[in-house]
Enzyme design. Structure first.
Site, PDB file in Angstrom:
ATOM      1  N   ARG A  45       0.859  -1.187   0.000  1.00 40.39           N
ATOM      2  CA  ARG A  45       0.000   0.000   0.000  1.00 40.39           C
ATOM      3  C   ARG A  45       0.892   1.233   0.000  1.00 40.39           C
ATOM      4  O   ARG A  45       2.111   1.113   0.141  1.00 40.39           O
ATOM      5  CB  ARG A  45      -0.930  -0.015   1.229  1.00 40.39           C
ATOM      6  CG  ARG A  45      -0.209  -0.490   2.480  1.00 40.39           C
ATOM      7  CD  ARG A  45      -0.614   0.165   3.727  1.00 40.39           C
ATOM      8  NE  ARG A  45      -0.436   1.590   3.715  1.00 40.39           N
ATOM      9  CZ  ARG A  45       0.731   2.217   3.861  1.00 40.39           C
ATOM     10  NH1 ARG A  45       1.865   1.557   4.008  1.00 40.39           N
ATOM     11  NH2 ARG A  45       0.793   3.546   3.836  1.00 40.39           N
ATOM     12  N   GLY A  46       0.252   2.419  -0.097  1.00 40.17           N
ATOM     13  CA  GLY A  46       1.021   3.658  -0.201  1.00 40.17           C
ATOM     14  C   GLY A  46       1.183   3.971  -1.685  1.00 40.17           C
ATOM     15  O   GLY A  46       1.593   3.094  -2.465  1.00 40.17           O
ATOM     16  N   ALA A  47       0.833   5.199  -2.081  1.00 38.64           N
ATOM     17  CA  ALA A  47       0.728   5.529  -3.504  1.00 38.64           C
ATOM     18  C   ALA A  47       1.983   5.200  -4.334  1.00 38.64           C
ATOM     19  O   ALA A  47       1.877   4.496  -5.342  1.00 38.64           O
ATOM     20  CB  ALA A  47       0.333   6.995  -3.652  1.00 38.64           C
ATOM     21  N   ARG A  88      -7.498  -0.181  -6.823  1.00 32.66           N
ATOM     22  CA  ARG A  88      -7.629   0.964  -5.910  1.00 32.66           C
ATOM     23  C   ARG A  88      -7.654   2.242  -6.751  1.00 32.66           C
ATOM     24  O   ARG A  88      -6.672   2.557  -7.426  1.00 32.66           O
ATOM     25  CB  ARG A  88      -6.470   0.994  -4.899  1.00 32.66           C
ATOM     26  CG  ARG A  88      -6.415  -0.233  -4.006  1.00 32.66           C
ATOM     27  CD  ARG A  88      -5.540   0.001  -2.791  1.00 32.66           C
ATOM     28  NE  ARG A  88      -6.205   0.836  -1.803  1.00 32.66           N
ATOM     29  CZ  ARG A  88      -5.587   1.387  -0.752  1.00 32.66           C
ATOM     30  NH1 ARG A  88      -4.291   1.211  -0.582  1.00 32.66           N
ATOM     31  NH2 ARG A  88      -6.251   2.117   0.124  1.00 32.66           N
ATOM     32  N   GLN A 195      -2.556   2.164  10.072  1.00 31.77           N
ATOM     33  CA  GLN A 195      -1.231   2.250   9.444  1.00 31.77           C
ATOM     34  C   GLN A 195      -0.245   3.033  10.317  1.00 31.77           C
ATOM     35  O   GLN A 195       0.953   2.741  10.331  1.00 31.77           O
ATOM     36  CB  GLN A 195      -1.327   2.931   8.068  1.00 31.77           C
ATOM     37  CG  GLN A 195      -1.975   2.084   6.984  1.00 31.77           C
ATOM     38  CD  GLN A 195      -3.478   2.314   6.880  1.00 31.77           C
ATOM     39  OE1 GLN A 195      -4.127   2.646   7.872  1.00 31.77           O
ATOM     40  NE2 GLN A 195      -4.044   2.141   5.709  1.00 31.77           N
ATOM     41  N   ASP A 236      -2.038  10.798  -2.028  1.00 32.95           N
ATOM     42  CA  ASP A 236      -2.383   9.777  -3.020  1.00 32.95           C
ATOM     43  C   ASP A 236      -2.651  10.382  -4.388  1.00 32.95           C
ATOM     44  O   ASP A 236      -2.516   9.714  -5.404  1.00 32.95           O
ATOM     45  CB  ASP A 236      -3.605   8.976  -2.567  1.00 32.95           C
ATOM     46  CG  ASP A 236      -3.160   7.892  -1.621  1.00 32.95           C
ATOM     47  OD1 ASP A 236      -2.899   8.216  -0.447  1.00 32.95           O
ATOM     48  OD2 ASP A 236      -3.021   6.736  -2.058  1.00 32.95           O
ATOM     49  N   ASN A 246      -5.514  12.282   0.609  1.00 34.41           N
ATOM     50  CA  ASN A 246      -4.638  11.422   1.421  1.00 34.41           C
ATOM     51  C   ASN A 246      -5.518  10.662   2.407  1.00 34.41           C
ATOM     52  O   ASN A 246      -6.741  10.862   2.463  1.00 34.41           O
ATOM     53  CB  ASN A 246      -3.580  12.270   2.138  1.00 34.41           C
ATOM     54  CG  ASN A 246      -2.498  11.414   2.776  1.00 34.41           C
ATOM     55  OD1 ASN A 246      -1.887  10.584   2.110  1.00 34.41           O
ATOM     56  ND2 ASN A 246      -2.282  11.562   4.065  1.00 34.41           N
ATOM     57  N   LYS A 247      -4.880   9.812   3.180  1.00 34.81           N
ATOM     58  CA  LYS A 247      -5.593   8.958   4.128  1.00 34.81           C
ATOM     59  C   LYS A 247      -6.663   9.718   4.915  1.00 34.81           C
ATOM     60  O   LYS A 247      -6.447  10.850   5.350  1.00 34.81           O
ATOM     61  CB  LYS A 247      -4.562   8.335   5.081  1.00 34.81           C
ATOM     62  CG  LYS A 247      -5.082   7.418   6.154  1.00 34.81           C
ATOM     63  CD  LYS A 247      -5.965   6.321   5.647  1.00 34.81           C
ATOM     64  CE  LYS A 247      -5.354   5.489   4.544  1.00 34.81           C
ATOM     65  NZ  LYS A 247      -6.376   4.602   3.881  1.00 34.81           N
TER      66      LYS A 247
HETATM   67  O1  MRU Z   1      -4.728   3.172   2.214  1.00 34.43           O
HETATM   68  P1  MRU Z   1      -3.250   3.388   2.181  1.00 34.43           P
HETATM   69  O2  MRU Z   1      -2.556   2.819   3.365  1.00 34.43           O
HETATM   70  O3  MRU Z   1      -2.633   2.936   0.874  1.00 34.43           O
HETATM   71  O4  MRU Z   1      -3.078   4.957   2.240  1.00 34.43           O
HETATM   72  C1  MRU Z   1      -1.797   5.499   2.088  1.00 34.43           C
HETATM   73  C2  MRU Z   1      -1.724   6.954   2.303  1.00 34.43           C
HETATM   74  O5  MRU Z   1      -2.705   7.627   2.512  1.00 34.43           O
HETATM   75  C3  MRU Z   1      -0.367   7.595   2.183  1.00 34.43           C
HETATM   76  O6  MRU Z   1      -0.264   8.726   2.987  1.00 34.43           O
HETATM   77  C4  MRU Z   1      -0.104   7.993   0.721  1.00 34.43           C
HETATM   78  O7  MRU Z   1      -0.335   6.902  -0.146  1.00 34.43           O
HETATM   79  C5  MRU Z   1       1.273   8.470   0.526  1.00 34.43           C
HETATM   80  S1  MRU Z   1       2.469   7.193   0.794  1.00 34.43           S
HETATM   81  C6  MRU Z   1       3.999   7.852   0.566  1.00 34.43           C
END
Ligand code: MRU
Length: 347
Positions: A45-47, A88, A195, A236, A246-247
């Site tokens: 996970r994470g963009a 996603r 997370q 994201d 973002n999250k």
């Molecule tokens: O749902 P997730 O855990 O994939 O969400 C991730 C985030 O919101 C991060 O802050 C974002 O992807 C940036 S990661 C460098």
């Protein structure tokens, strides 16, 4: 120290983030379905990490394309890209990396299909390598904003786990610590999937960076009682006007930071900027299953039949963002111009 994404020629090895911090278990993705499943259930996970894994998964699966015409090959390739993209919707890095690999192939005008398959792999590995370098540059630029003895609030996980390596917002904290500054990170736990609690705390510990864990609802009171110098988060998708998805919880954090006059920064590589999305309202926000809220693990915590809304992300309006920390430096408002300019110069 730990390598969450590893390319092993005939498979991708991924550190299963659903098992952290309890167990450090790696999973082998040998085809696109395995990679799509890992993405969907947040094993990876994470963009930026999603962008890398998407390109690797497509390169792996494209080896099985049987077509003997280049036209047929590209048609099959597009289907593979769509398969991964459907997992996603919010993180633009997947669309960015898959467009990049397809464009790179097409620009070569190569018609030999086995050469195209090899090129896909090379490009996926280039994306991987470049992301680590971009994060190091983000860290270098961002750490200049961090005063010594700073308290930095963050949410979700933006570290090596969320990228090809080093991290975005996490990379800024890491670079500040590596430059000898004494910092304290306040990690919001990040409901519903934790997370911040499971992953950021784990990475902070591994990097010997002092931190405090709080629940998301404590952030405002923390700022009031203990104070904070900065909020730094990842993204994201950044729309052309500077609104940033973002999250979930990022929007609330931005409002709290504004109220307490704490500068709010977003750290992200240029691959997270989406010039084709005009504003935050146009960003598709992923909604996930209710069980992520009604249960903790397998333990049910809400009554059966409880109605739930579970958006995985929210959007921070550009007016609440003090700057974007990118590999090309810190971008300031007006974002419509600064984002466009940095993308133009990077081409
Ligand atoms: O749902 P997730 O855990 O994939 O969400 C991730 C985030 O919101 C991060 O802050 C974002 O992807 C940036 S990661 C460098």
């Amino acid at each position: 120290m730990y390598q969450p994404i590893q390319w092993k020629n005939d498979h991708i090895l991924l550190l299963d983030q659903t098992r952290l911090p309890g167990e450090e278990v790696y999973i082998e993705c040998r085809d696109i379905d395995a990679a799509a499943d890992a993405i969907k259930r947040l094993a990876v996970r994470g963009a930026p990490a999603l962008g890398v894994v998407a390109a690797m998964a497509v390169a792996l699966e494209a080896r099985n394309i049987q077509s003997s015409s280049t036209e047929g090959f590209y048609q099959e390739l597009r289907k593979l890209c769509d398969r991964i993209l459907s997992t996603r919707p919010t993180a633009v890095n997947m669309a960015w990396s898959l467009k990049r690999v397809q464009d790179t192939l097409q620009k070569t005008h190569i018609s030999d299909i086995s050469a195209l398959k090899k090129l896909l792999e090379q490009e996926a590995l280039a994306i991987f390598k470049e992301d680590i370098e971009a994060n190091r540059q983000i860290g270098r630029h961002g750490q200049e904003l961090v005063p010594d003895s700073a308290t930095i609030v963050t949410i979700c996980n933006t570290g090596s786990l969320a990228t090809a390596g080093y991290g975005t917002a996490f990379g800024v904290m890491r670079a500040a610590a590596e430059s000898g500054k004494k910092i304290l990170v306040v990690s919001c736990e990040t409901r519903p999937l934790l997370q911040g609690c499971r992953l950021t705390a784990w990475e902070l510990q591994k990097n010997n960076i002092p931190f405090v864990l709080i629940t998301d609802s404590m952030a405002g009171y923390y700022m009031k009682k203990r104070g904070a110098n900065l909020v730094i988060i990842g993204a994201d998708r950044i729309a052309a006007n500077g609104d940033a998805a973002n999250k979930i919880g990022s929007y609330s954090l931005a409002i709290l930071a504004h109220h307490h006059q704490v500068p709010f920064y977003v750290a992200a590589p240029l691959s997270t900027i989406d010039p084709d999305t005009r504003q935050g309202e146009d960003i598709q926000i992923e909604e996930r299953k209710p069980e992520e809220i009604t249960c903790i693990g397998t333990q049910r915590i809400a009554p059966h039949g409880t109605a739930v809304w579970n958006p995985a992300f929210d959007v921070v309006p550009s007016s609440l963002i003090a700057g974007f920390i990118t590999e090309k430096g810190v971008l300031r408002p007006p974002y419509q111009e600064s984002l466009q300019k940095v993308l133009r110069e990077a081409r």
